[in-house]
Design a protein around this motif. Structure first.
Motif, short mmCIF file in Angstrom:
data_model
loop_
_atom_site.label_atom_id
_atom_site.label_comp_id
_atom_site.label_asym_id
_atom_site.label_seq_id
_atom_site.Cartn_x
_atom_site.Cartn_y
_atom_site.Cartn_z
N LEU A 65 0.80 -1.22 0.00
CA LEU A 65 0.00 0.00 0.00
C LEU A 65 0.83 1.27 0.00
O LEU A 65 0.27 2.37 0.02
CB LEU A 65 -0.93 0.00 1.22
N ARG A 66 2.15 1.17 -0.05
CA ARG A 66 2.99 2.37 0.06
C ARG A 66 2.73 3.34 -1.10
O ARG A 66 2.71 4.57 -0.92
CB ARG A 66 4.47 1.98 0.11
N GLY A 67 2.50 2.81 -2.29
CA GLY A 67 2.20 3.68 -3.43
C GLY A 67 0.94 4.48 -3.21
O GLY A 67 0.89 5.68 -3.54
N LEU A 68 -0.08 3.87 -2.66
CA LEU A 68 -1.32 4.58 -2.35
C LEU A 68 -1.08 5.64 -1.30
O LEU A 68 -1.58 6.78 -1.41
CB LEU A 68 -2.38 3.59 -1.88
N PHE A 69 -0.30 5.33 -0.28
CA PHE A 69 -0.01 6.29 0.78
C PHE A 69 0.74 7.51 0.22
O PHE A 69 0.48 8.66 0.62
CB PHE A 69 0.81 5.64 1.89
N ASP A 70 1.65 7.26 -0.72
CA ASP A 70 2.40 8.37 -1.31
C ASP A 70 1.47 9.32 -2.06
O ASP A 70 1.66 10.54 -2.05
CB ASP A 70 3.47 7.84 -2.25
N LYS A 71 0.45 8.76 -2.72
CA LYS A 71 -0.47 9.60 -3.49
C LYS A 71 -1.32 10.50 -2.58
O LYS A 71 -1.70 11.61 -2.98
CB LYS A 71 -1.38 8.72 -4.34
N VAL A 72 -1.60 10.04 -1.39
CA VAL A 72 -2.41 10.85 -0.46
C VAL A 72 -1.53 11.55 0.57
O VAL A 72 -2.02 12.10 1.55
CB VAL A 72 -3.46 9.96 0.25
N HIS A 73 -0.20 11.49 0.32
CA HIS A 73 0.78 12.18 1.18
C HIS A 73 0.70 11.69 2.64
O HIS A 73 0.74 12.49 3.59
CB HIS A 73 0.57 13.70 1.12
N ALA A 74 0.58 10.38 2.78
CA ALA A 74 0.58 9.77 4.11
C ALA A 74 1.88 8.99 4.28
O ALA A 74 2.32 8.28 3.36
CB ALA A 74 -0.61 8.85 4.28
N THR A 75 2.49 9.12 5.43
CA THR A 75 3.75 8.43 5.69
C THR A 75 3.56 7.43 6.83
O THR A 75 3.32 7.84 7.98
CB THR A 75 4.85 9.43 6.09
N PRO A 76 3.63 6.14 6.55
CA PRO A 76 3.51 5.15 7.63
C PRO A 76 4.74 5.19 8.53
O PRO A 76 5.88 5.23 8.04
CB PRO A 76 3.40 3.82 6.87
N GLN A 77 4.53 5.20 9.81
CA GLN A 77 5.63 5.25 10.77
C GLN A 77 5.66 3.94 11.54
O GLN A 77 4.89 3.73 12.49
CB GLN A 77 5.45 6.45 11.71
N MET A 78 6.52 3.04 11.10
CA MET A 78 6.65 1.72 11.71
C MET A 78 8.11 1.36 11.82
O MET A 78 8.95 1.80 11.01
CB MET A 78 5.92 0.65 10.87
N LYS A 110 10.84 -1.65 11.71
CA LYS A 110 11.08 -3.01 11.24
C LYS A 110 12.21 -3.63 12.04
O LYS A 110 13.34 -3.11 12.02
CB LYS A 110 11.42 -2.99 9.75
N ARG A 111 11.93 -4.70 12.74
CA ARG A 111 12.91 -5.27 13.67
C ARG A 111 14.07 -5.91 12.95
O ARG A 111 15.20 -5.87 13.41
CB ARG A 111 12.22 -6.28 14.58
N ALA A 112 13.83 -6.57 11.80
CA ALA A 112 14.89 -7.25 11.05
C ALA A 112 14.41 -7.45 9.62
O ALA A 112 13.23 -7.27 9.32
CB ALA A 112 15.25 -8.59 11.70
N GLU A 113 15.34 -7.83 8.75
CA GLU A 113 15.00 -7.88 7.32
C GLU A 113 13.95 -8.94 6.99
O GLU A 113 13.21 -8.81 6.01
CB GLU A 113 16.26 -8.13 6.49
N TYR A 114 13.86 -10.00 7.82
CA TYR A 114 12.89 -11.05 7.54
C TYR A 114 11.56 -10.84 8.28
O TYR A 114 10.65 -11.66 8.16
CB TYR A 114 13.47 -12.43 7.91
N LYS A 115 11.46 -9.78 9.04
CA LYS A 115 10.19 -9.42 9.68
C LYS A 115 9.40 -8.55 8.71
O LYS A 115 9.58 -7.33 8.65
CB LYS A 115 10.45 -8.68 11.00
N SER A 116 8.54 -9.16 7.94
CA SER A 116 7.95 -8.47 6.79
C SER A 116 6.51 -8.03 7.01
O SER A 116 5.86 -7.59 6.04
CB SER A 116 8.00 -9.40 5.56
N ALA A 117 5.98 -8.12 8.21
CA ALA A 117 4.58 -7.75 8.43
C ALA A 117 4.32 -6.29 8.08
O ALA A 117 3.27 -5.95 7.50
CB ALA A 117 4.18 -8.03 9.88
N ALA A 118 5.28 -5.42 8.38
CA ALA A 118 5.09 -3.99 8.13
C ALA A 118 5.33 -3.61 6.67
O ALA A 118 5.01 -2.49 6.25
CB ALA A 118 6.02 -3.18 9.02
N ASP A 119 5.88 -4.52 5.85
CA ASP A 119 6.18 -4.21 4.46
C ASP A 119 4.94 -3.82 3.67
O ASP A 119 5.03 -3.07 2.70
CB ASP A 119 6.86 -5.40 3.78
N MET A 120 3.80 -4.34 4.07
CA MET A 120 2.55 -4.01 3.38
C MET A 120 2.32 -2.50 3.37
O MET A 120 1.75 -1.96 2.41
CB MET A 120 1.39 -4.72 4.08
N TYR A 121 2.77 -1.81 4.40
CA TYR A 121 2.53 -0.38 4.54
C TYR A 121 3.75 0.47 4.16
O TYR A 121 3.60 1.63 3.78
CB TYR A 121 2.12 -0.05 5.98
#
Length: 338
Positions: A169-182, A184-195
């Protein structure tokens, strides 16, 4: 006064006598019903075939109580335990299983193992489907546990492999000028990658590929063993999909081309004269209503869904899905007190 007391005593005696007769009648009726029930047993035929419809998704366990006036749905745990009982039930000669698009690979492995134990007791299993059209390997893997796999003529055989995907969803957030603030604990922890990402990261792709390859290799080995083929033969047959059922049969992946009534007729022939069909759901209901007497001290705690801290909020009209940590802990302490 004495006459009145005598009259009152006679009235009380008459009432008590009537009550005693009524209680005796109830006891007699109950005794007759018990004798009749014992004589009839559970009401199932002496020669039967269980029909198992697995064309719809089956829950792993009953994560919530049924709604009022509704029956409890059959779960995967019910099915596994019922197959264990059916293997010991001399009246049951076999199972006819209909497959569709409902089984995950993990559920298929559970069903395959249960059916293998069932067959080890001298029973037979026949699998039938209108076509292997769904994604994944679950339905076909479960079918390989059968003595015969029946598929409808000119149907699709689309068994190919396992797959996975993600939404970003990062592309959608960029269009509405929203910045997700999360964080990421490590490279294989990918739950936050969606945002936070626009596409799949390298480490996330690596771990998903590893999981998919593990599933595929395990299923490939089980299919090859069940169908008496090499892994290379099974892999080549899968990679030829989508194909017609007749082509898959020529490659050794299927046994018979026919409709559901053809498969049932074949099962009746195996079971012998006088065989009758009983649905697996009815067998489970009767099994639950007449529990076997046992001295075993084994408890089964069912839990399905995400684990949440606290206690579930349930009522007669609704129930919370998932696993409540306090409730699960209390259930474990109840069966295994400190």
């Amino acid at each position: 006064m004495i006459a009145f007391l005598r009259w009152l005593r006679s009235i009380l005696a008459s009432v008590l006598n009537s009550i005693a007769k009524f209680v005796a009648l109830l006891v007699l009726v109950f005794a007759v019903l018990v004798v009749v029930a014992l004589a009839r047993g559970d009401g199932l035929p002496d020669n039967m075939i269980l029909t198992l419809d697995m064309r719809q998704a089956i829950a792993d366990s009953a994560s919530r109580p049924p709604l009022p006036l509704t029956a409890r749905p059959v779960t995967m745990m019910d099915l596994i335990f019922a197959l264990e009982d059916a293997g010991r039930d001399k009246r049951i000669k076999g199972v006819v299983m209909r497959l569709g698009q409902g089984l995950s690979l993990a559920q298929a492995e559970e069903v395959t193992q249960a059916l293998s134990r069932f067959k080890a007791k001298g029973k037979f299993v026949i699998a039938q489907t209108t076509g292997f059209e769904g994604p994944g390997l679950g339905d076909y893997l479960a079918a390989t546990a059968a003595n015969e796999i029946w598929v409808q003529p000119k149907s699709d055989f689309a068994v190919a492999g396992a797959g996975a995907g993600e939404i970003f969803l990062r592309g959608l957030f960029d269009k509405v000028h929203a910045t997700p603030q999360m964080i990421k604990r490590a490279e294989y922890k990918s739950a936050a990658d969606m945002y936070t990402e626009k596409s799949m990261s390298g480490p996330d792709r690596d771990q998903l590929n590893a999981v998919m390859q593990s599933w595929y290799d395990a299923a490939l080995g089980q299919v090859a063993g069940a169908r008496r083929l090499t892994k290379d033969q099974v892999r080549a047959a899968f990679e030829a999909s989508p194909q017609f059922a007749e082509d898959a049969k020529a490659k050794g992946l299927l046994d018979r081309i026919g409709y559901d009534d053809d498969a049932l007729s074949a099962a009746m022939g195996r079971a012998g004269a006088g065989a009758k069909t009983v649905t697996m759901s009815d067998y489970i209901k009767i099994r639950d209503a007449t529990p076997a007497v046992s001295t075993a001290n084994v408890a089964v705690i069912e839990a399905a869904g995400e684990i949440a801290d606290g206690t579930a909020n349930s009522s007669l009209l609704s129930a919370s899905a998932g696993i409540a940590s306090d409730d699960l802990s209390a259930a474990i302490r109840q069966v295994n007190p400190p």
